[in-house]
Design an enzyme around this catalytic site. Sequence first.
Site, short mmCIF file in Angstrom:
data_model
loop_
_atom_site.label_atom_id
_atom_site.label_comp_id
_atom_site.label_asym_id
_atom_site.label_seq_id
_atom_site.Cartn_x
_atom_site.Cartn_y
_atom_site.Cartn_z
N ASN A 195 0.66 -1.29 0.27
CA ASN A 195 0.06 0.03 0.06
C ASN A 195 0.93 1.45 0.01
O ASN A 195 0.26 2.34 -0.57
CB ASN A 195 -0.89 -0.15 1.07
CG ASN A 195 -2.09 -1.27 1.11
OD1 ASN A 195 -2.40 -1.49 -0.25
ND2 ASN A 195 -2.59 -1.50 2.22
N CYS B 149 -16.33 1.50 -16.87
CA CYS B 149 -17.76 2.26 -17.04
C CYS B 149 -18.72 2.05 -15.80
O CYS B 149 -19.48 2.57 -15.54
CB CYS B 149 -18.33 1.88 -18.23
SG CYS B 149 -17.34 2.63 -19.61
N ILE C 296 -14.68 6.57 -5.24
CA ILE C 296 -13.56 7.60 -5.53
C ILE C 296 -14.15 9.17 -5.11
O ILE C 296 -13.48 10.06 -5.62
CB ILE C 296 -12.73 7.30 -6.75
CG1 ILE C 296 -13.41 7.76 -7.84
CG2 ILE C 296 -11.97 6.14 -6.78
CD1 ILE C 296 -12.84 8.08 -9.30
N LEU D 99 -14.55 10.73 -2.57
CA LEU D 99 -13.68 11.67 -1.73
C LEU D 99 -12.42 12.14 -2.44
O LEU D 99 -12.06 13.22 -2.14
CB LEU D 99 -13.30 10.85 -0.47
CG LEU D 99 -14.72 10.81 0.60
CD1 LEU D 99 -14.16 10.03 1.65
CD2 LEU D 99 -14.96 11.93 0.97
#
Length: 327
Positions: free
Chosen positions: A23, A115, A122, A124
Amino acid sequence: MDSFEIQGGCPLKGEVTISGSKNSVLAILAATLLTRETCTIRRVPNLSDVRFMGEILKTLGAHFELQGDTVTVKAEEIGCVGDYELIRKMRGSICILGPLLGRLHRAQVSLPGGCVIGARPIDLHLKGLVGLGADITIDGGYVHAEASNARLQADDVFMGGRNGPTVLGTANVMMAATLAKGTTTIQSAACEPEIVDLADFLTAMGARISGAGSPTIEIKGVEELHGTEHEVIPDRIESGTFAIAAAATNGDVTIKDTRADHFHAVLDKLREAGVKIERNGKDLRVRRNGPLSSVELTTQPYAGFPTDLQAQMMALMTLPQGISIIT
């Protein structure tokens, strides 16, 4: 390979060295797009996501080279349009949006899943970038973003959401803000060690960041960033997984070169369950030679018990007598 066949019944014993944090490294690789100069990143884990991100960087025009656990990136001349088929397959690739917008002042990046917008995970990210002065539209599975004043403008940005702060969203806004005009303050920022690692990398590139690891991060924008070298932090989820595996098998495992301070909540619950843990510098010895006790725990944002270790802990809690509760 469609399946694994495991011959069990043996305690895990010996030593294991922990890889770099996945991460952390994905966001750090994206951050190399912020400079024209060469960046060298060490302790890079050998994962398909890393190779995927390398392909994405190359399609943007960057030079990407992976040798052993070291990556070299030089993004001297890059484009602003991400490859649709590559980006839509990996959720973490959305973190190229902030760097492209910060350096080129425009970006076109496909949504995670292409799509299929779904719950718009996403939102935020986009809210934070709009707060920096970006005009954003979504069309044909792409996020189209452009700085409305030819350069992003610093501002106060609130990144809290229904489920707490967003790690990738915090990373995206932080990267974009490094080249914005003025001082940006991110409120309700994610506090994870991976955010601190990214901030350390950006600071080594010449960014001016303070408060990483706290809910309030301040970024003073600069004109440009330069190349640097960096070593990725150890992966706390991998570390926790090996610690739980040692406990589950009545094992005796030394986890080498880790960061116990990054997963205190996990070690605390293992000790509560009766697991013996000894710390020696960067190494942890985890062992069990007796019965386990049941525990109660609730997964939380950092520094609480991580959701990514919930499944492993649940498997461990099938062993003790009594009732364990995981929320």
